[in-house]
Design a protein around this motif. Structure first.
Motif, PDB file in Angstrom:
ATOM      1  N   TRP A  63       0.838  -1.204   0.000  1.00 21.55           N
ATOM      2  CA  TRP A  63       0.000   0.000   0.000  1.00 21.55           C
ATOM      3  C   TRP A  63       0.871   1.252   0.000  1.00 21.55           C
ATOM      4  O   TRP A  63       0.663   2.173  -0.794  1.00 21.55           O
ATOM      5  CB  TRP A  63      -0.937  -0.006   1.215  1.00 21.55           C
ATOM      6  CG  TRP A  63      -1.886   1.159   1.203  1.00 21.55           C
ATOM      7  CD1 TRP A  63      -3.036   1.266   0.476  1.00 21.55           C
ATOM      8  CD2 TRP A  63      -1.739   2.392   1.914  1.00 21.55           C
ATOM      9  NE1 TRP A  63      -3.619   2.489   0.701  1.00 21.55           N
ATOM     10  CE2 TRP A  63      -2.856   3.210   1.587  1.00 21.55           C
ATOM     11  CE3 TRP A  63      -0.795   2.879   2.804  1.00 21.55           C
ATOM     12  CZ2 TRP A  63      -3.037   4.473   2.108  1.00 21.55           C
ATOM     13  CZ3 TRP A  63      -0.977   4.151   3.335  1.00 21.55           C
ATOM     14  CH2 TRP A  63      -2.096   4.933   2.991  1.00 21.55           C
ATOM     15  N   ILE A  64       1.879   1.295   0.862  1.00 20.99           N
ATOM     16  CA  ILE A  64       2.746   2.478   0.956  1.00 20.99           C
ATOM     17  C   ILE A  64       3.539   2.664  -0.347  1.00 20.99           C
ATOM     18  O   ILE A  64       3.633   3.778  -0.872  1.00 20.99           O
ATOM     19  CB  ILE A  64       3.692   2.361   2.168  1.00 20.99           C
ATOM     20  CG1 ILE A  64       2.872   2.462   3.464  1.00 20.99           C
ATOM     21  CG2 ILE A  64       4.763   3.431   2.144  1.00 20.99           C
ATOM     22  CD1 ILE A  64       3.635   2.114   4.717  1.00 20.99           C
ATOM     23  N   ALA A  65       4.060   1.578  -0.883  1.00 27.10           N
ATOM     24  CA  ALA A  65       4.851   1.660  -2.122  1.00 27.10           C
ATOM     25  C   ALA A  65       3.973   2.167  -3.268  1.00 27.10           C
ATOM     26  O   ALA A  65       4.399   3.022  -4.061  1.00 27.10           O
ATOM     27  CB  ALA A  65       5.428   0.287  -2.463  1.00 27.10           C
ATOM     28  N   PHE A  66       2.746   1.652  -3.346  1.00 27.34           N
ATOM     29  CA  PHE A  66       1.841   2.056  -4.420  1.00 27.34           C
ATOM     30  C   PHE A  66       1.481   3.542  -4.298  1.00 27.34           C
ATOM     31  O   PHE A  66       1.500   4.276  -5.286  1.00 27.34           O
ATOM     32  CB  PHE A  66       0.584   1.181  -4.377  1.00 27.34           C
ATOM     33  CG  PHE A  66      -0.382   1.453  -5.493  1.00 27.34           C
ATOM     34  CD1 PHE A  66      -0.088   1.080  -6.793  1.00 27.34           C
ATOM     35  CD2 PHE A  66      -1.575   2.096  -5.247  1.00 27.34           C
ATOM     36  CE1 PHE A  66      -0.972   1.342  -7.824  1.00 27.34           C
ATOM     37  CE2 PHE A  66      -2.462   2.359  -6.266  1.00 27.34           C
ATOM     38  CZ  PHE A  66      -2.168   1.988  -7.562  1.00 27.34           C
ATOM     39  N   GLN A  67       1.164   3.966  -3.072  1.00 27.37           N
ATOM     40  CA  GLN A  67       0.814   5.368  -2.849  1.00 27.37           C
ATOM     41  C   GLN A  67       1.978   6.293  -3.220  1.00 27.37           C
ATOM     42  O   GLN A  67       1.787   7.340  -3.832  1.00 27.37           O
ATOM     43  CB  GLN A  67       0.455   5.589  -1.367  1.00 27.37           C
ATOM     44  CG  GLN A  67      -0.868   4.992  -0.953  1.00 27.37           C
ATOM     45  CD  GLN A  67      -2.050   5.708  -1.598  1.00 27.37           C
ATOM     46  OE1 GLN A  67      -2.030   6.906  -1.761  1.00 27.37           O
ATOM     47  NE2 GLN A  67      -3.064   4.952  -1.976  1.00 27.37           N
ATOM     48  N   ASN A  85      -0.131  11.009   4.835  1.00 25.61           N
ATOM     49  CA  ASN A  85      -0.116  11.147   6.307  1.00 25.61           C
ATOM     50  C   ASN A  85      -0.306   9.798   6.994  1.00 25.61           C
ATOM     51  O   ASN A  85      -1.150   9.004   6.580  1.00 25.61           O
ATOM     52  CB  ASN A  85      -1.238  12.089   6.753  1.00 25.61           C
ATOM     53  CG  ASN A  85      -0.879  13.535   6.455  1.00 25.61           C
ATOM     54  OD1 ASN A  85       0.292  13.848   6.302  1.00 25.61           O
ATOM     55  ND2 ASN A  85      -1.885  14.372   6.337  1.00 25.61           N
ATOM     56  N   GLY A  86       0.470   9.572   8.022  1.00 35.23           N
ATOM     57  CA  GLY A  86       0.311   8.358   8.820  1.00 35.23           C
ATOM     58  C   GLY A  86       1.021   7.143   8.262  1.00 35.23           C
ATOM     59  O   GLY A  86       1.017   6.077   8.878  1.00 35.23           O
ATOM     60  N   SER A  87       1.645   7.293   7.082  1.00 31.61           N
ATOM     61  CA  SER A  87       2.293   6.123   6.454  1.00 31.61           C
ATOM     62  C   SER A  87       3.462   5.592   7.286  1.00 31.61           C
ATOM     63  O   SER A  87       3.631   4.378   7.430  1.00 31.61           O
ATOM     64  CB  SER A  87       2.796   6.479   5.059  1.00 31.61           C
ATOM     65  OG  SER A  87       1.728   6.807   4.244  1.00 31.61           O
ATOM     66  N   LEU A  88       4.266   6.527   7.797  1.00 30.04           N
ATOM     67  CA  LEU A  88       5.435   6.084   8.570  1.00 30.04           C
ATOM     68  C   LEU A  88       5.012   5.393   9.857  1.00 30.04           C
ATOM     69  O   LEU A  88       5.615   4.391  10.257  1.00 30.04           O
ATOM     70  CB  LEU A  88       6.341   7.277   8.884  1.00 30.04           C
ATOM     71  CG  LEU A  88       7.171   7.796   7.712  1.00 30.04           C
ATOM     72  CD1 LEU A  88       8.021   8.970   8.148  1.00 30.04           C
ATOM     73  CD2 LEU A  88       8.050   6.696   7.141  1.00 30.04           C
ATOM     74  N   GLU A  89       3.954   5.952  10.504  1.00 28.68           N
ATOM     75  CA  GLU A  89       3.453   5.320  11.726  1.00 28.68           C
ATOM     76  C   GLU A  89       2.942   3.917  11.418  1.00 28.68           C
ATOM     77  O   GLU A  89       3.207   2.960  12.142  1.00 28.68           O
ATOM     78  CB  GLU A  89       2.320   6.162  12.344  1.00 28.68           C
ATOM     79  CG  GLU A  89       2.776   7.473  12.956  1.00 28.68           C
ATOM     80  CD  GLU A  89       2.922   8.598  11.941  1.00 28.68           C
ATOM     81  OE1 GLU A  89       2.827   8.327  10.724  1.00 28.68           O
ATOM     82  OE2 GLU A  89       3.146   9.746  12.361  1.00 28.68           O
ATOM     83  N   LEU A  90       2.220   3.814  10.305  1.00 27.86           N
ATOM     84  CA  LEU A  90       1.690   2.509   9.877  1.00 27.86           C
ATOM     85  C   LEU A  90       2.835   1.522   9.613  1.00 27.86           C
ATOM     86  O   LEU A  90       2.802   0.372  10.072  1.00 27.86           O
ATOM     87  CB  LEU A  90       0.850   2.679   8.605  1.00 27.86           C
ATOM     88  CG  LEU A  90       0.355   1.383   7.964  1.00 27.86           C
ATOM     89  CD1 LEU A  90      -0.757   0.774   8.785  1.00 27.86           C
ATOM     90  CD2 LEU A  90      -0.136   1.625   6.546  1.00 27.86           C
ATOM     91  N   LEU A  91       3.859   1.993   8.914  1.00 27.57           N
ATOM     92  CA  LEU A  91       4.981   1.115   8.586  1.00 27.57           C
ATOM     93  C   LEU A  91       5.728   0.682   9.841  1.00 27.57           C
ATOM     94  O   LEU A  91       6.089  -0.493   9.982  1.00 27.57           O
ATOM     95  CB  LEU A  91       5.936   1.834   7.626  1.00 27.57           C
ATOM     96  CG  LEU A  91       7.085   0.979   7.112  1.00 27.57           C
ATOM     97  CD1 LEU A  91       6.576  -0.081   6.160  1.00 27.57           C
ATOM     98  CD2 LEU A  91       8.126   1.827   6.402  1.00 27.57           C
ATOM     99  N   GLY A  92       5.927   1.643  10.749  1.00 28.84           N
ATOM    100  CA  GLY A  92       6.624   1.318  11.993  1.00 28.84           C
ATOM    101  C   GLY A  92       5.863   0.289  12.815  1.00 28.84           C
ATOM    102  O   GLY A  92       6.434  -0.697  13.308  1.00 28.84           O
ATOM    103  N   LEU A  93       4.563   0.502  12.918  1.00 29.23           N
ATOM    104  CA  LEU A  93       3.720  -0.417  13.691  1.00 29.23           C
ATOM    105  C   LEU A  93       3.703  -1.806  13.042  1.00 29.23           C
ATOM    106  O   LEU A  93       3.812  -2.835  13.722  1.00 29.23           O
ATOM    107  CB  LEU A  93       2.296   0.148  13.759  1.00 29.23           C
ATOM    108  CG  LEU A  93       1.339  -0.525  14.733  1.00 29.23           C
ATOM    109  CD1 LEU A  93       1.815  -0.312  16.155  1.00 29.23           C
ATOM    110  CD2 LEU A  93      -0.067   0.061  14.571  1.00 29.23           C
ATOM    111  N   SER A  94       3.586  -1.802  11.726  1.00 33.05           N
ATOM    112  CA  SER A  94       3.525  -3.058  10.985  1.00 33.05           C
ATOM    113  C   SER A  94       4.822  -3.859  11.159  1.00 33.05           C
ATOM    114  O   SER A  94       4.810  -5.073  11.389  1.00 33.05           O
ATOM    115  CB  SER A  94       3.285  -2.727   9.508  1.00 33.05           C
ATOM    116  OG  SER A  94       3.087  -3.887   8.779  1.00 33.05           O
ATOM    117  N   ASN A  95       5.953  -3.156  11.054  1.00 37.42           N
ATOM    118  CA  ASN A  95       7.243  -3.829  11.238  1.00 37.42           C
ATOM    119  C   ASN A  95       7.421  -4.322  12.671  1.00 37.42           C
ATOM    120  O   ASN A  95       8.005  -5.379  12.905  1.00 37.42           O
ATOM    121  CB  ASN A  95       8.389  -2.899  10.852  1.00 37.42           C
ATOM    122  CG  ASN A  95       8.693  -2.961   9.379  1.00 37.42           C
ATOM    123  OD1 ASN A  95       9.241  -3.940   8.897  1.00 37.42           O
ATOM    124  ND2 ASN A  95       8.292  -1.945   8.645  1.00 37.42           N
TER     125      ASN A  95
END
Lengths: 118, 211
Positions: A63-67, A85-95
């Protein structure tokens, strides 16, 4: 021999190399030329198990790569696009979830044999 | 017609040399990948043969950011130009991804099972079988795991270990049917071991529990 020709050459060279590598890797993914065995599986005591934390990491990454790619295609300012907005938080949480799951499985693998021996 | 300064000519010549060299190296790499002389089969795999999500994530972000950078450079409003700044967000994104990969490697190294090299092995499904009634038969299927990509299916040799209660009916190329013994069996011989072997592969063993 001018700068404009040099720029034209460099542009097509990058298109060929980056595009060629991307197409090669994508084709290998699709045809099984790159090993994807157990991509969504973890291992506990050497035994594979289905891992939901890997699925959510894959979805978040795509999702992040596509966006980001979408933003880059539409940019006209000559500046690198930013992330939604919120992508980095999402990525951090996901990792963090992925690493937590992997760490927990490794912890269980390391501790289980000791318990059996005692 | 005025002649360009020497420095400008040298810069132009150097530019052509660099573009030619980088292009040649890039095309050779792609050509050798297509020729299978550079093997990318294990590009995102761990030493034990499993594909790695953190490696895949790093690969996806690297390719996407490289392509975006290229699009931005060639799409500049005043001709091709490198962007003045790289946003902190992008550096943070790559930082998270790279750190996740490194931590993942650390976790993997803490578990010895995660470092074992993948060896070609046979896998049988179902892995166990328990008879509900004495007349039940069962078909088993063997598959090769961790084999070289594109390798032909290995020849299989099915056998029952002593005491070899029952019989096997081969169903080529990769299956076998287990037929239970016709007579009664003692309580001590309720477990039958089915083994499949093939040269170059680790055996697979299945436990069959008789009714």
């Amino acid at each position: 021999m001018s700068y404009s020709l040099l720029i034209w050459l460099a542009k097509w060279e990058v298109i060929l190399i980056v595009g060629g590598l991307a197409v090669t890797i994508a084709l290998r993914f699709l045809t099984g030329g790159i090993n994807l065995n157990h991509l969504l599986y973890g291992r506990r005591d050497g035994v594979p198990y289905f891992s939901p934390e890997r699925v959510q990491l894959l979805l978040a990454t795509l999702w992040i790569a596509f966006q980001y790619l979408l933003n880059a295609v539409h940019t006209v300012t000559g500046q690198m696009p930013t992330l939604p907005n919120g992508s980095l938080e999402l990525l951090g949480l996901s990792n963090a979830l992925y690493l937590g799951g992997k760490g927990w499985a490794a912890f269980q693998s390391v501790t289980t044999p000791k318990k059996e021996k005692t | 017609m005025p002649t360009p300064p020497v420095g400008q000519s040298l810069a132009l010549a150097a530019g052509y040399v660099i573009v030619g060299f980088v292009g040649l190296v890039g095309l050779i790499i792609i050509w050798r990948i297509w020729q299978e002389k550079i093997n990318i089969n294990m590009l995102i795999s761990e030493p034990n043969g499993d594909a790695s999500m953190s490696r895949l994530q790093l690969l996806i972000f690297t390719v996407v950011i490289a392509m975006s950078l290229f699009l931005v450079i060639i799409g500049g409003p005043h001709g091709p130009a490198f962007p003045a700044t790289i946003p902190d967000q992008i550096l943070t994104l790559l930082g998270i991804s790279g750190t996740s990969y490194l931590v993942s490697k650390g976790i993997q190294f803490s578990d010895p099972a995660g470092l074992k090299k993948a060896v070609p092995a046979l896998v049988v499904t179902p892995a166990t079988f328990a008879q509900a009634t004495p007349a039940d038969t069962q078909v088993f299927t063997a598959a090769a795991a961790n084999a070289a990509p594109g390798a032909p299916a290995p020849p299989l040799q099915w056998s029952l270990e002593a005491p070899a209660l029952g019989s096997l009916t081969p169903l080529p190329p990769d299956r076998v049917r287990y037929n239970p013994p016709s007579g009664p069996v003692s309580a001590m011989e309720k477990t039958v071991t089915l083994r499949v072997t093939s040269p170059g592969f680790e055996d697979a063993v299945v436990k069959i529990t008789l009714a």
